[in-house]
Scaffold this motif. Structure first.
Motif, PDB file in Angstrom:
ATOM      1  N   TYR A   1       0.800  -1.234   0.000  1.00  0.00           N
ATOM      2  CA  TYR A   1       0.000   0.000   0.000  1.00  0.00           C
ATOM      3  C   TYR A   1       0.831   1.282   0.000  1.00  0.00           C
ATOM      4  O   TYR A   1       0.293   2.376  -0.077  1.00  0.00           O
ATOM      5  CB  TYR A   1      -0.931   0.012   1.219  1.00  0.00           C
ATOM      6  CG  TYR A   1      -0.228  -0.093   2.551  1.00  0.00           C
ATOM      7  CD1 TYR A   1       0.304   1.034   3.173  1.00  0.00           C
ATOM      8  CD2 TYR A   1      -0.088  -1.322   3.191  1.00  0.00           C
ATOM      9  CE1 TYR A   1       0.950   0.937   4.400  1.00  0.00           C
ATOM     10  CE2 TYR A   1       0.555  -1.437   4.415  1.00  0.00           C
ATOM     11  CZ  TYR A   1       1.066  -0.301   5.018  1.00  0.00           C
ATOM     12  OH  TYR A   1       1.707  -0.415   6.227  1.00  0.00           O
TER      13      TYR A   1
ATOM     14  N   TYR B   1      -3.584  -5.247 -10.757  1.00  0.00           N
ATOM     15  CA  TYR B   1      -2.931  -5.365  -9.443  1.00  0.00           C
ATOM     16  C   TYR B   1      -2.482  -6.797  -9.133  1.00  0.00           C
ATOM     17  O   TYR B   1      -1.362  -6.996  -8.629  1.00  0.00           O
ATOM     18  CB  TYR B   1      -3.841  -4.828  -8.336  1.00  0.00           C
ATOM     19  CG  TYR B   1      -3.108  -4.568  -7.051  1.00  0.00           C
ATOM     20  CD1 TYR B   1      -2.277  -3.463  -6.904  1.00  0.00           C
ATOM     21  CD2 TYR B   1      -3.221  -5.444  -5.967  1.00  0.00           C
ATOM     22  CE1 TYR B   1      -1.590  -3.223  -5.720  1.00  0.00           C
ATOM     23  CE2 TYR B   1      -2.542  -5.209  -4.784  1.00  0.00           C
ATOM     24  CZ  TYR B   1      -1.724  -4.102  -4.666  1.00  0.00           C
ATOM     25  OH  TYR B   1      -1.040  -3.881  -3.494  1.00  0.00           O
TER      26      TYR B   1
ATOM     27  N   GLU C   1       0.793  -7.430 -10.736  1.00  0.00           N
ATOM     28  CA  GLU C   1       1.919  -6.776 -10.075  1.00  0.00           C
ATOM     29  C   GLU C   1       2.337  -7.513  -8.805  1.00  0.00           C
ATOM     30  O   GLU C   1       3.515  -7.561  -8.461  1.00  0.00           O
ATOM     31  CB  GLU C   1       1.577  -5.317  -9.768  1.00  0.00           C
ATOM     32  CG  GLU C   1       1.517  -4.437 -11.010  1.00  0.00           C
ATOM     33  CD  GLU C   1       2.771  -4.569 -11.855  1.00  0.00           C
ATOM     34  OE1 GLU C   1       3.874  -4.614 -11.293  1.00  0.00           O
ATOM     35  OE2 GLU C   1       2.639  -4.662 -13.097  1.00  0.00           O
ATOM     36  N   ILE C   2       1.377  -8.093  -8.101  1.00  0.00           N
ATOM     37  CA  ILE C   2       1.720  -8.906  -6.931  1.00  0.00           C
ATOM     38  C   ILE C   2       2.560 -10.106  -7.364  1.00  0.00           C
ATOM     39  O   ILE C   2       3.560 -10.451  -6.730  1.00  0.00           O
ATOM     40  CB  ILE C   2       0.446  -9.387  -6.205  1.00  0.00           C
ATOM     41  CG1 ILE C   2      -0.317  -8.200  -5.613  1.00  0.00           C
ATOM     42  CG2 ILE C   2       0.811 -10.371  -5.090  1.00  0.00           C
ATOM     43  CD1 ILE C   2      -1.628  -8.592  -4.952  1.00  0.00           C
TER      44      ILE C   2
ATOM     45  N   TYR D   1       9.583  -0.501  -9.721  1.00  0.00           N
ATOM     46  CA  TYR D   1       9.462  -1.234  -8.460  1.00  0.00           C
ATOM     47  C   TYR D   1      10.767  -1.196  -7.679  1.00  0.00           C
ATOM     48  O   TYR D   1      10.768  -1.005  -6.451  1.00  0.00           O
ATOM     49  CB  TYR D   1       9.056  -2.677  -8.733  1.00  0.00           C
ATOM     50  CG  TYR D   1       8.840  -3.491  -7.488  1.00  0.00           C
ATOM     51  CD1 TYR D   1       7.667  -3.372  -6.753  1.00  0.00           C
ATOM     52  CD2 TYR D   1       9.802  -4.391  -7.029  1.00  0.00           C
ATOM     53  CE1 TYR D   1       7.461  -4.107  -5.604  1.00  0.00           C
ATOM     54  CE2 TYR D   1       9.613  -5.135  -5.890  1.00  0.00           C
ATOM     55  CZ  TYR D   1       8.444  -4.997  -5.177  1.00  0.00           C
ATOM     56  OH  TYR D   1       8.253  -5.719  -4.028  1.00  0.00           O
TER      57      TYR D   1
ATOM     58  N   LEU E   1       4.021  -0.992  -4.724  1.00  0.00           N
ATOM     59  CA  LEU E   1       3.163  -1.722  -5.640  1.00  0.00           C
ATOM     60  C   LEU E   1       2.041  -0.838  -6.199  1.00  0.00           C
ATOM     61  O   LEU E   1       1.711  -0.955  -7.383  1.00  0.00           O
ATOM     62  CB  LEU E   1       2.589  -2.958  -4.944  1.00  0.00           C
ATOM     63  CG  LEU E   1       2.445  -4.221  -5.804  1.00  0.00           C
ATOM     64  CD1 LEU E   1       3.759  -4.601  -6.443  1.00  0.00           C
ATOM     65  CD2 LEU E   1       1.904  -5.371  -4.975  1.00  0.00           C
ATOM     66  N   PRO E   2       1.438   0.053  -5.388  1.00  0.00           N
ATOM     67  CA  PRO E   2       0.408   0.939  -5.950  1.00  0.00           C
ATOM     68  C   PRO E   2       0.926   1.828  -7.075  1.00  0.00           C
ATOM     69  O   PRO E   2       0.207   2.062  -8.049  1.00  0.00           O
ATOM     70  CB  PRO E   2      -0.039   1.781  -4.742  1.00  0.00           C
ATOM     71  CG  PRO E   2       0.221   0.905  -3.572  1.00  0.00           C
ATOM     72  CD  PRO E   2       1.481   0.170  -3.910  1.00  0.00           C
TER      73      PRO E   2
ATOM     74  N   TYR F   1       1.381  -0.342 -10.069  1.00  0.00           N
ATOM     75  CA  TYR F   1       0.032  -0.637 -10.570  1.00  0.00           C
ATOM     76  C   TYR F   1      -0.494   0.523 -11.411  1.00  0.00           C
ATOM     77  O   TYR F   1      -1.028   0.313 -12.506  1.00  0.00           O
ATOM     78  CB  TYR F   1      -0.910  -0.894  -9.395  1.00  0.00           C
ATOM     79  CG  TYR F   1      -2.371  -0.659  -9.713  1.00  0.00           C
ATOM     80  CD1 TYR F   1      -3.120  -1.615 -10.395  1.00  0.00           C
ATOM     81  CD2 TYR F   1      -3.005   0.525  -9.333  1.00  0.00           C
ATOM     82  CE1 TYR F   1      -4.455  -1.400 -10.696  1.00  0.00           C
ATOM     83  CE2 TYR F   1      -4.330   0.750  -9.631  1.00  0.00           C
ATOM     84  CZ  TYR F   1      -5.048  -0.209 -10.316  1.00  0.00           C
ATOM     85  OH  TYR F   1      -6.375   0.017 -10.626  1.00  0.00           O
TER      86      TYR F   1
END
Length: 220
Positions: free
Chosen positions: A67, A126, A129-130, A185, A191-192, A195
């Protein structure tokens, strides 16, 4: 003898990780492309949930990555400039060389385009991306000596995952995108933000053109 056993165990673990990477990120996409003729969205969602579960329950993983948004810096400006340049170049190329693809989905079916945008925005990006950033950079770090090796592993896996669309164009564009997203990254561990960057490039493709190379009944 203890050190020898630890070295053997370490090599076994590395071998297992390489095998796991090979099966998940190479064999699985090929199998889906050749054998499983269904939309890949459920597999992306399931894979994203599994990756999230593994990372969330790993005490060595920084949960803030899920987050964290970095403060307003030149990073945002860099992403915006790159996205605008990409949109301009894509429009120019399609308009001059393959005009039949210009605004392909909008001209074909505006409601289909809206559906693609919504699914792509809220379900497709999303989880990818995880899987391709957070999981690969954390779980497969022992496979390489330097972080740039993880960038290659991430970009290659992301690109190869797009073989399910059975055209080289989607793979090549995804390879470029994989490197762009991986570099972001590495710089931000956000990550947001990755994304958002991934989303913008995808929306441009589905809007301006060439999104048909990434479509198989869902927004890729």
């Amino acid at each position: 003898m203890k050190k020898l056993n630890e070295k053997v165990l370490s090599l076994q673990n590395l071998g297992y990780l390489w095998l796991e990477y090979f099966l998940i990120f190479l064999c699985a996409p090929v199998g889906m492309a050749l054998l499983v003729k269904v939309t890949p969205l459920p597999f992306i969602l399931l894979g994203g949930m599994i990756a999230f579960y593994l990372l969330y329950n790993d005490e060595h993983f920084d949960k803030k990555i899920f987050y964290r948004l970095p403060p307003l810096t030149l990073e945002y400006a860099r992403i915006l400039i790159q996205v605008v340049l990409f949109a301009g170049l894509l429009y120019y190329f399609i308009a001059h060389f393959t005009p039949k693809y210009l605004f392909f989905f909008i001209r074909k079916d505006i409601f289909l385009w809206v559906n693609i945008i919504l699914i792509y925005t809220f379900l497709a990006v999303y989880p990818q991306e995880i899987i391709y950033r957070a999981l690969i950079f954390h779980r497969y770090a022992p496979l390489v000596k330097e972080e740039k090796g993880l960038i290659h592993l991430s970009a290659f896996a992301f690109a190869f995952g797009h073989v399910i669309y059975l055209n080289p164009f989607s793979v090549l564009l995804s390879l470029l995108g994989g490197y762009i997203f991986s570099f972001t990254y590495v710089r931000t561990r956000s990550l947001p933000l990755v994304y958002l960057e991934h989303l913008l490039y995808g929306l441009i493709l589905y809007t301006i053109g060439f999104g048909n190379y990434f479509y198989s009944g869902f927004a890729g």
